[in-house]
Design a protein around this motif. Structure first.
Motif, PDB file in Angstrom:
ATOM      1  N   PRO A  58       0.719  -1.041   0.332  1.00 16.91           N
ATOM      2  CA  PRO A  58       0.024   0.401   0.236  1.00 16.91           C
ATOM      3  C   PRO A  58       0.699   1.794   0.498  1.00 16.91           C
ATOM      4  CG  PRO A  58      -0.317  -1.501   2.371  1.00 16.91           C
ATOM      5  CD  PRO A  58       0.496  -1.999   0.948  1.00 16.91           C
ATOM      6  N   LEU A  59       2.272   1.057   0.350  1.00 15.90           N
ATOM      7  CA  LEU A  59       2.721   2.496   0.589  1.00 15.90           C
ATOM      8  C   LEU A  59       3.736   2.675  -1.058  1.00 15.90           C
ATOM      9  CD1 LEU A  59       4.928   1.849   3.637  1.00 15.90           C
ATOM     10  CD2 LEU A  59       2.745   3.362   3.639  1.00 15.90           C
ATOM     11  N   LEU A  60       4.033   2.230  -1.507  1.00 18.49           N
ATOM     12  CA  LEU A  60       4.208   1.564  -3.031  1.00 18.49           C
ATOM     13  C   LEU A  60       3.185   2.293  -4.240  1.00 18.49           C
ATOM     14  CD1 LEU A  60       6.264  -0.862  -3.105  1.00 18.49           C
ATOM     15  CD2 LEU A  60       7.509   1.262  -3.416  1.00 18.49           C
ATOM     16  N   ARG A  61       1.749   1.661  -3.563  1.00 16.02           N
ATOM     17  CA  ARG A  61       0.735   1.741  -4.394  1.00 16.02           C
ATOM     18  C   ARG A  61       0.863   3.898  -4.049  1.00 16.02           C
ATOM     19  NH1 ARG A  61      -1.920   3.602  -7.648  1.00 16.02           N
ATOM     20  NH2 ARG A  61      -4.111   2.652  -8.279  1.00 16.02           N
ATOM     21  N   MET A  62       0.564   4.330  -2.883  1.00 15.72           N
ATOM     22  CA  MET A  62       0.322   5.893  -2.262  1.00 15.72           C
ATOM     23  C   MET A  62       1.520   6.777  -2.979  1.00 15.72           C
ATOM     24  SD  MET A  62      -1.463   5.511   0.947  1.00 15.72           S
ATOM     25  CE  MET A  62      -0.776   3.854   1.820  1.00 15.72           C
TER      26      MET A  62
END
Length: 438
Positions: A58-62
């Motif tokens: 999720p951090l890479l997605r955001m």
């Protein structure tokens, strides 16, 4: 659920496909939407459940691209090995993204790490001590940090990192998303959540803290460490299934002794790591073990959470861990990623009580396997074994009518305050008085 059903972009899905991951683990699935919402989160999950990918995805997605190349994400971990593990995972997931990650840790020259940071990055993975050093030197810019991850927080507490964490919390921007991952939900974890988190969501994985079902657990009752070495030598030499073995020993001196003894018996495919070994030595040993160049790696508990190596077939506990929860972390190095594994524990008579407490804690009833009839039984304990023997305090006999701290002094030690006659002493010594002015 498949990864394709999550709100992931094509670069991430493509990277997961390259890694041959198609389905998220329960903790990865549970935390994804919460992290994407921007809420603070504490994820409580046992080892081997995919916590690293749970926050990286999720951090890479955001993440959004920035020309400044100042870190937007900070991941704090307790050991150098975990720094490298998270860095490797982040690089693998960001293969098809213009995303740069830098890992920093103590024990090596700070200049090379500073030079790497000066080139710019999007995420920093750090041990707390090295982060504070680089930030204090002005090399590590923190003003753009929007996401803070504290991984293996319970282990950080064990290593005494709370003061450094408090310094970091005050150093980085207050407006940020806080993420914490821990194997246990202890009082200290709850205290930190209450101090720095804002309306956090707490997510616990199923069967938190229980050993992984895919691990076959065995125990042997062994009289002492020297006999344990003989038993390990027999198992490694005669069990064809022991192809990739991680051996845990509580003390560094015991780990070195085991390594030297196995080498003296002609075993070449073995290495040892602990905190007294240089960082480069440890990295080389771990890489050799990961690549299959050596079959057996001996480690202290530094590796119980810091090693994420595929294909470990066997974990051997040469001793019962001092911290009960470390048993799960140790054996969790095998049976990962849906694979099966075997955990073998050597239990001496003085460790039986501690091991029984572990069995009670995790609701286990492990069968004691008989020792091989041809095993050579040694006698006597080694110095580090005797250190843990209970010390008997002698009973001091006292008079019932006298306080326990009172004892009669020897005549020569009795002190009597007397008034000295200096004038008489001088007259006796010099034959006359020596009064001032005479």
């Amino acid at each position: 659920m498949q990864f394709s059903e999550l709100n992931l972009n094509k670069p991430l899905l493509r990277a997961l496909e390259d890694l041959q991951f198609s389905s998220p683990t329960p903790i990865q699935e549970k935390v994804f939407s919460v992290l994407m919402s921007g809420r603070d989160l504490a994820g409580i999950a046992r080892t081997g459940t995919g916590k690293t990918f749970a926050y990286l995805l999720p951090l890479l997605r955001m993440w959004t691209f920035s020309k400044d190349k100042l870190p937007q994400i900070l991941v704090l971990v307790p050991t150098r090995e975990l720094v490298m593990q998270v860095v490797e995972s982040a690089k693998a997931l960001s293969t098809y993204m213009s995303f740069d990650v830098v890992g920093v840790y103590g024990g090596v020259n700070m200049k090379s790490q500073a030079a790497e940071l000066m080139q710019g990055c999007d995420m920093v993975v750090a041990t707390p001590g090295r982060f504070t050093d680089l930030a204090a030197a002005g090399v590590l810019k923190v003003k753009n940090i929007k996401k803070l991850v504290i991984d293996e927080f319970d282990m950080m507490l064990d290593l005494g990192f709370r003061p450094q964490l408090d310094l970091i919390f005050n150093k980085i921007p207050e407006r940020r998303q806080n993420l914490l991952f821990s194997a246990t939900l202890s009082e200290e974890v709850g205290s930190l959540i209450g101090d720095i988190f804002k309306t956090p969501i707490i997510i616990e994985d199923d069967d938190i803290g229980t050993p992984i079902e895919s691990i076959l657990q065995k125990t042997y009752a062994v009289p002492n460490f020297k006999t344990k070495i003989n038993l390990l030598d027999l198992l490694l030499g005669n069990d064809p299934d022991m192809q990739k073995n991680l051996i845990f020993v509580a003390q560094k001196s015991a780990a070195d002794l085991l390594f030297q003894e196995l080498k003296s018996r002609g075993m070449e495919s073995v290495e040892v790591i602990h905190s007294n070994k240089s960082q480069n030595y440890r990295f080389r040993a771990i890489k050799s073990f990961s690549d299959g160049e050596i079959k057996t790696l001996i480690s202290t508990d530094i590796g119980s959470r810091g090693l994420d190596i595929k294909g470990i077939t066997h974990v051997v506990n040469m001793d019962v861990p001092t911290e009960k929860t470390d048993y799960v972390h140790r054996i969790g190095r095998t049976g990962r990623g849906g694979n099966s594994g075997t955990a073998i524990s050597f239990v001496s008579p003085k460790e039986e009580e501690d091991f029984a407490e572990i069995e009670e804690m995790y609701q286990l009833q492990l069968q004691r396997i008989p020792l091989p009839p041809y095993l050579e039984i040694e006698e006597g304990l080694l110095p580090f074994e005797m250190e843990h023997e209970s010390i008997k305090v002698p009973t001091v006999k006292t008079d019932a009518n006298i306080g326990a701290a009172f004892h009669e002094k020897l005549e020569k030690n009795k002190k009597v305050n007397k008034r000295r006659d200096i004038e008489a002493e001088k007259k006796l010594k010099y034959g006359k008085s020596y009064r001032k002015g005479m």
